[in-house]
Scaffold this active site. Structure first.
Site, short mmCIF file in Angstrom:
data_model
loop_
_atom_site.label_atom_id
_atom_site.label_comp_id
_atom_site.label_asym_id
_atom_site.label_seq_id
_atom_site.Cartn_x
_atom_site.Cartn_y
_atom_site.Cartn_z
N CYS A 1 0.86 -1.17 -0.13
CA CYS A 1 -0.02 -0.03 -0.06
C CYS A 1 0.92 1.12 -0.03
O CYS A 1 1.66 1.29 1.00
CB CYS A 1 -0.92 0.19 1.36
N GLU B 1 -4.00 1.86 -5.59
CA GLU B 1 -2.98 0.67 -6.16
C GLU B 1 -2.78 1.09 -7.97
O GLU B 1 -3.76 1.32 -8.34
CB GLU B 1 -3.44 -0.73 -5.91
#
Length: 232
Positions: free
Chosen positions: A2, A102
């Site tokens: 992340c 992402e």
């Protein structure tokens, strides 16, 4: 991993959702990146927000690519690795968010950014661990890492890892200094796909300088050069 997330809610919304006091001014953030100072809630001070650096302080992060900075830790091994074990046992935190980003790789050079949120757009938290250390100037600094897990069906089409997302019950357990290791590790399962949605966003998110609502807006799939693609 992340590597970016958002926290676009107001101070009042944050305090109401997490039942914690924020003493300093807070301004909504749309593109939070490593090395930045952001609010977290720690097991040591669960009734208030603390401001910690994500991964590493700006001074230590100069001239280093994000890939070299420690910003995430795998939840599967966090209780085993020497570098994380003590933090897992004694220094846990939750990181408030309302979305994370992402990038989906298409071939060797093309990347398309996605944003992931709860279905109703509400606030949630990610599990983390934190550290305290003394800087070269003798100042006390605090940093945190976000724990990651295997992806659910929504995330797996884009990336092979996702943050450990906690519900309110999980937050209490994670911040409780008396929680058993087995109970903590039970929180590492990926959140159900039923609670999460995703959509493509502008490559504006690629630059940490872009911290505006435009970063979060849904767009047609575009690569890092701003070219539209049919393969988002």
């Amino acid at each position: 991993m992340c590597g970016r997330y958002s926290l676009s809610k107001s101070k009042i919304e944050l305090e109401e959702r997490f039942q914690a006091e924020m003493l300093s001014d807070f301004h909504p953030r749309y593109n939070i990146a490593p090395t930045q100072l952001v609010p977290v809630i720690t097991s040591a001070s669960p009734n208030g927000f603390s401001y910690f650096y994500w991964g590493i302080t700006p001074e230590f992060g100069k001239n280093k690519p994000v890939a070299l900075k420690l910003i995430n830790a795998k939840s599967e091994t966090v209780d085993q690795k020497v570098s994380f074990k003590s933090s897992f046992q004694k220094r846990r935190c939750i990181i408030p968010a309302d979305g994370f980003y992402e990038w989906k790789k298409l071939g060797k050079k093309t990347k398309i950014p996605y944003r992931f949120t709860m279905r109703e757009g509400e606030l949630f938290s990610m599990a983390g661990i934190w550290e305290e250390y003394e800087s070269v100037n003798g100042e006390t600094q605090h940093t945190f890492l976000i724990l990651t897990t295997t992806p659910n069906e929504v995330v797996s089409d884009v990336h092979d890892r996702m943050p450990v997302i906690l519900n309110k019950e999980g937050e209490k357990k994670w911040l409780d200094s008396y929680s058993k290791v087995e109970d903590l590790k039970s929180l590492f399962e990926p959140i159900s796909s039923d609670f999460l949605l995703s959509y493509t966003v502008s490559p504006l998110v690629n630059s940490v300088q872009n911290d505006t609502p435009a970063v979060m807006r849904k767009t047609s799939p575009m690569d890092q050069h701003g070219n539209y693609t049919l393969f988002g």
